[in-house]
Each structure stands twice: as structure tokens, then as C-alpha cells.
Design an enzyme around this catalytic site. Structure first.
Site, mmCIF file in Angstrom:
data_model
loop_
_atom_site.group_PDB
_atom_site.id
_atom_site.type_symbol
_atom_site.label_atom_id
_atom_site.label_comp_id
_atom_site.label_asym_id
_atom_site.label_seq_id
_atom_site.Cartn_x
_atom_site.Cartn_y
_atom_site.Cartn_z
ATOM 1 N N GLN A 112 -7.411 -1.170 3.791
ATOM 2 C CA GLN A 112 -8.093 -1.716 4.954
ATOM 3 C C GLN A 112 -9.455 -2.316 4.616
ATOM 4 O OE1 GLN A 112 -7.436 -3.029 8.363
ATOM 5 N NE2 GLN A 112 -6.172 -1.227 8.048
ATOM 6 N N GLY A 140 0.796 -1.222 0.000
ATOM 7 C CA GLY A 140 0.000 0.000 0.000
ATOM 8 C C GLY A 140 0.825 1.266 0.000
ATOM 9 N N THR A 141 1.930 1.259 0.725
ATOM 10 C CA THR A 141 2.764 2.468 0.803
ATOM 11 C C THR A 141 3.315 2.853 -0.562
ATOM 12 O OG1 THR A 141 3.370 2.087 3.106
ATOM 13 C CG2 THR A 141 4.854 3.459 1.800
ATOM 14 N N CYS A 197 1.190 1.073 12.812
ATOM 15 C CA CYS A 197 2.212 1.970 12.280
ATOM 16 C C CYS A 197 2.485 3.143 13.213
ATOM 17 C CB CYS A 197 1.786 2.489 10.907
ATOM 18 S SG CYS A 197 1.525 1.195 9.685
ATOM 19 N N ASN A 202 -8.279 2.990 9.040
ATOM 20 C CA ASN A 202 -7.584 1.853 9.629
ATOM 21 C C ASN A 202 -7.634 1.837 11.151
ATOM 22 O OD1 ASN A 202 -5.860 4.206 8.915
ATOM 23 N ND2 ASN A 202 -4.364 3.162 10.198
#
Length: 527
Positions: free
Chosen positions: A302, A155-156, A469, A260
Site C-alpha cells: 500500500q 502481494g499475496t 478484500c 490499507n
């Protein structure tokens, strides 16, 4: 198929009576007795093997069988993921275990089918076929075409590609516009003018750091301007607030599909329609050299695998997803781009600049040797997201029931006050859609510290004090809860519980008991 077919053929053989004109009665009795004994042994082997033969037969089939596979092998699968005495896992929002079927589908690409898919020989083409099949499986799961899916590391990377790629291309087009209209001598002046007409992006304060941090960098480097929309107290963004933030220089609206931390689902379709309606009223903006439309991006890392996600229903141009959130391995994700390499506007352009330079992989848009094994794992996980809406909805409602049960029990057992973060917990979708992820519960134990509660139950329950995170040893209110204006005493005591396909009712009951006991002990010490 090859591993289980011999067993299946043997079972069929011993089930069938002897055939042919030469079959003798005595021989028939002998064979019949042997057939019964061997069939009993084979049946026993199948049962004690946890239905592995049936599982292997069903996994490659159509999506309507995949949810049954999950239920059939869940007990054995769970024993391989969670050891005896391990804490109850309630952090599926942080990451999910790799499904055994996903893992099985990946093995051969690290042992026997290890070719480079960019190679033209048989080894490479064999791997390429599996790689492209995985792309199709991912595409099918979100309702798009295979050529619109680009594999990434997660995703990043997908989010960085969207943000940096859109800004880079917009600045290039703007500068090309002025250079072509004013001549090469105006290059320096046009560069200055480009800086004054920086591309503009609209996002929200509840985005994942994979969105907010790249935007912070782009703004610091004066590559673009950013407007950050504040959510309501329920964590949901108001559509009109997004429209009010638009400018003639706006090139991109990036809003996550589901948060998220608290699970709030955003009205992406309504936002998409409203943004396009606004853009239609300002069609002359193209004459300024910017893109003719505003791109709509959603970070769906998510939501994919937890609720129904279809790019056409959402009306988005770009969508990010991550494998480790849906029972696939870490290190693999995908980016959906409407129109793919043909371009979103059909003029042959790709609407994002590449940010990875090197070889010609992914049509020259994302360099780097393809990781076939991980891509196949993601493809298998996506294939297991059933197209049968009834079966998928049944699992979503089961998880919603577990979350509601956990919330009710904690409210009843905790002697202090509990604050629910995000929308109310529905038993079923409202008007066909979930207002929040059915597997997510974010609650604040008022007056307590989440880390202290989790520290007391770490041998019994594994959950998260906010998103993984954001983890830190220093108590700090999450930016999401701060944007939602959650009271400080509730925000510091917020724990996120997220369930998954392997979570049981018994685990929820035991977790509620352990967490409540720990919270009550800390509460008594604080008063």
C-alpha cells in the site's frame, strides 16, 4: 524512440534555414513558405495528439522527467480510463488504473517480443534483456540491487512466500541440527523436539488477510506459534509491544508499512532497530538450532508509489509489493530479499524455502515461466516513481490537500457526527515522514451504514466501505477498526476514500456534495 524520431527530424528540418552555397534567393523564399506551412501542420498535429511525441521521448529517460510526463498526458490519459458520465473514482487504495505509458511499454511483449526468457536463442534472450531491465527498475525504486528482487504474481504470493518459506526453513534447520548432533537414530525424537520448539512469528492485528490468513493456517497446522500485537487507537503499533513479544524461538517479525484501511504508517525503522538490539542480547539462541537472527519483513503493497520507500531506510530484510497499487497491471508483484540468492547472512544460503516447485526460474527459487509483459509493466511503473524527491513530495502534498479538503467539507456539510479513523491529517510530513498515507481518508458517519451511503451515490462516487478484500453484503466491523477500538456506530459507517494522480479538486468538491447529501438524507430517516 523510432516512432517519434522521423517527426522530430522533420520539425528540425523545417525550422532550419536552407544551407549551402547553391541556395538561391527565390528558392529560399519558396522553401521558407513551404517550411512555415508544413511546420504549422506538424505543430498542430503534435498539439492535437496530446503531446504524445514528447511523452514517448521522455518516458525512457531518467526518473527526474517522469513526473512531468504524468502531468502532461494526464488529461488525455484520464479520458481513456474514465468514460464520460462515469462515477468519480476515489478507490485508488483498492486498485489503480494502468498508466497509459505502462500499457504502451507492455504491448510488444504480447505481439512481437514474445520469446521465453529462459530460452537461449535470440527470441528468448531478447525477452530476457527486457525482463532483467524491469528487475533493475523495480530495484532502483526501493533502493536495492537487482539480484535482490524476485518477481511474483502479487502481494499475496510474496507474503505467503515470506511466511511459509521462513517457517519451513527454520524447522528444517532445527531438525538438521538435532539429527547431526545426535545421530540418525534420534530422528524421531528430534522431530518431536522440533514441534516443542516451534518457530515463532510476531505480527499485528491490522495486517492484510494475505498475512493473517497464512499465519492462521500455519498455526492450525502446528508449524509455528504466532503473537499478534494490538495497535493503538490511532492504528499505530507501539515499538515496545513488539519487543516484549519476542522469544528465543522468534524467527520473523512481519509488520505492514502502511495500513490499507486507515493509512496509518508504522514505525518500521524503529521496530527494526529495536528487534535487532534485542536479538544481539540473546546471541546464544543460535546454539538451539534456530537462525542466528530475526528477519524483519514489511508488507509495503500500500505504501510503494504513495510515499518514499527505501529498504535501507526501513532496515528491513524482506519487503512485499504489488503492481496494481502503483499504476501497473494486476497479477504482478515483487519480493525484496536482502542479499538475494547469496543469502541474508552471506553464507551462501537463501533465507526462505521455495514454495513453488518446478523449473529453474528466478534462480530456481520461484518456478514458472516468467510473464515478461507484466514484469515490464511493473518496471515501467516503478521507473515513473521519480527519484527527484521535490517533485514526488509535491504530488504527495497535492493529494494530502485533496484529502484534507474532502474531510473538511464532509464535516461541514454532514448534519451528524463524523469520526476520523487513524492518525490526524497532516498538510505535510512531520519530521520528514508521513504519519499516514497522504492519499487516504477513513471516516465513520456515526449511526449510519457505509453500504447504504455508497449505494445512494454509486452513480456519482466510487469508494470503499473498508478494504476491497473485505467487501460483503452483510454489515460487519472490519478487523482493523475493531483492533483500533473504533466505536461500533462509527465503524459500521466507515468509508475509505483514496485519491490518486488523476484526482482533481473539482471531483473532490462534487464527491463531498454527493456523499454529504446522501448521508444527510439517511440521517434524517434514522432520527
Amino acid at each position: 524512440y523510432l516512432r517519434c524520431l522521423p517527426h522530430v527530424h522533420l520539425i528540425y528540418f523545417f525550422l532550419l534555414p536552407p544551407m549551402g552555397p547553391t541556395a538561391k534567393p527565390v528558392m529560399m523564399n519558396c522553401v521558407s513558405g513551404m517550411r512555415q506551412r508544413v511546420f504549422f501542420l506538424l505543430l498542430l498535429a503534435v498539439l492535437t495528439d496530446g503531446f504524445n511525441i514528447r511523452t514517448r521521448l521522455w518516458i525512457p529517460s531518467t526518473n527526474r522527467h517522469c513526473r512531468h510526463t504524468v502531468h502532461m498526458c494526464s488529461a488525455k490519459a484520464k479520458s481513456s480510463m474514465f468514460g464520460k458520465g462515469d462515477p468519480i473514482y476515489l478507490d485508488y487504495g483498492g486498485t489503480s488504473p494502468v498508466d497509459p505509458s505502462v500499457f504502451d511499454s507492455m504491448k510488444e511483449f504480447f505481439v512481437s517480443n514474445w520469446g521465453n526468457p529462459s530460452s537461449s536463442h535470440v527470441y528468448g534472450q531478447r525477452a530476457k534483456g527486457s525482463f532483467e531491465e524491469a528487475r533493475k527498475n523495480v530495484a532502483d525504486s526501493i533502493g536495492c540491487s537487482p539480484h535482490e528482487i524476485f518477481f511474483t504474481s502479487g502481494g499475496t504470493e510474496s507474503n505467503n512466500w515470506v511466511l511459509k518459506g521462513a517457517v519451513s526453513l527454520a524447522r528444517k534447520r532445527l531438525q538438521d541440527h538435532f539429527t547431526s548432533n545426535m545421530g540418525g537414530s534420534a530422528l524421531a525424537w528430534s522431530s518431536m523436539y522440533v514441534d516443542q520448539l516451534r518457530p515463532h512469528i510476531v505480527t499485528t492485528a491490522i495486517e492484510h488477510p494475505a498475512i493473517l490468513e497464512p499465519l492462521k493456517w500455519l498455526e492450525t497446522e502446528q508449524q509455528c506459534d504466532v503473537t499478534i500485537i494490538q495497535p493503538g487507537k490511532d492504528g499505530v503499533v507501539n515499538v515496545q509491544d513488539v519487543v516484549d513479544a519476542l522469544r528465543t524461538q522468534t524467527i520473523l517479525v512481519s509488520i505492514m508499512h502502511a495500513n490499507n484501511e486507515v493509512g496509518a504508517v508504522q514505525p518500521i525503522r524503529e521496530i527494526s532497530d529495536a528487534v535487532r538490539a534485542w536479538a544481539d542480547e540473546f546471541g546464544e539462541r543460535g546454539k538451539q538450532g534456530l537462525t542466528d537472527g530475526i528477519l524483519i519483513h514489511t508488507d509495503a503493497c500500500q505504501s510503494v508509489g504513495k510515499i518514499h520507500v527505501d529498504v535501507n531506510d526501513l532496515g528491513v530484510d524482506l519487503l512485499s509489493m504489488a503492481g496494481h497499487k502503483l499504476y501497473a497491471p494486476k497479477g504482478i508483484g515483487a519480493l525484496y530479499v536482502r542479499g538475494g540468492a547469496k543469502g541474508l547472512d552471506g553464507d551462501g544460503d537463501f533465507r526462505l524455502q521455495r514454495i513453488m516447485h518446478g523449473g529453474g526460474q528466478e534462480l530456481g527459487l520461484r518456478a514458472g515461466t516468467e510473464n515478461v509483459g507484466l514484469a515490464v509493466g511493473l518496471g515501467t511503473a516503478c521507473r515513473m516513481l521519480c527519484q527527484d524527491q521535490q517533485e514526488s513530495m509535491t504530488e504527495q502534498m497535492r493529494q494530502a490537500s485533496l484529502i484534507r479538503s474532502l474531510h473538511v467539507q464532509l464535516q461541514a456539510k454532514f448534519i451528524g457526527q463524523i469520526h476520523l479513523n487513524g492518525p490526524e491529517l497532516p498538510a505535510s510530513p512531520i519530521n520528514g515522514a508521513w504519519p499516514r498515507l497522504p492519499n487516504t481518508l477513513s471516516i465513520g458517519f456515526r449511526g449510519l451504514k457505509a453500504q447504504e451511503i455508497l449505494g445512494k451515490v454509486q452513480d456519482v462516487v466510487s469508494a470503499s466501505a473498508g478494504a476491497a478484500c473485505h467487501s460483503s453484503n452483510i454489515p460487519k466491523i472490519s478487523s482493523v477498526l475493531a483492533a483500533m477500538q473504533v466505536p461500533e456506530d462509527a465503524a459500521l459507517g466507515t468509508i475509505r476514500f483514496t485519491v490518486g494522480r488523476y484526482t482533481t479538486e473539482d471531483e473532490i468538491n462534487r464527491a463531498a456534495e454527493a456523499v454529504a447529501d446522501a448521508a444527510n438524507e439517511l440521517f434524517k430517516q434514522s432520527v
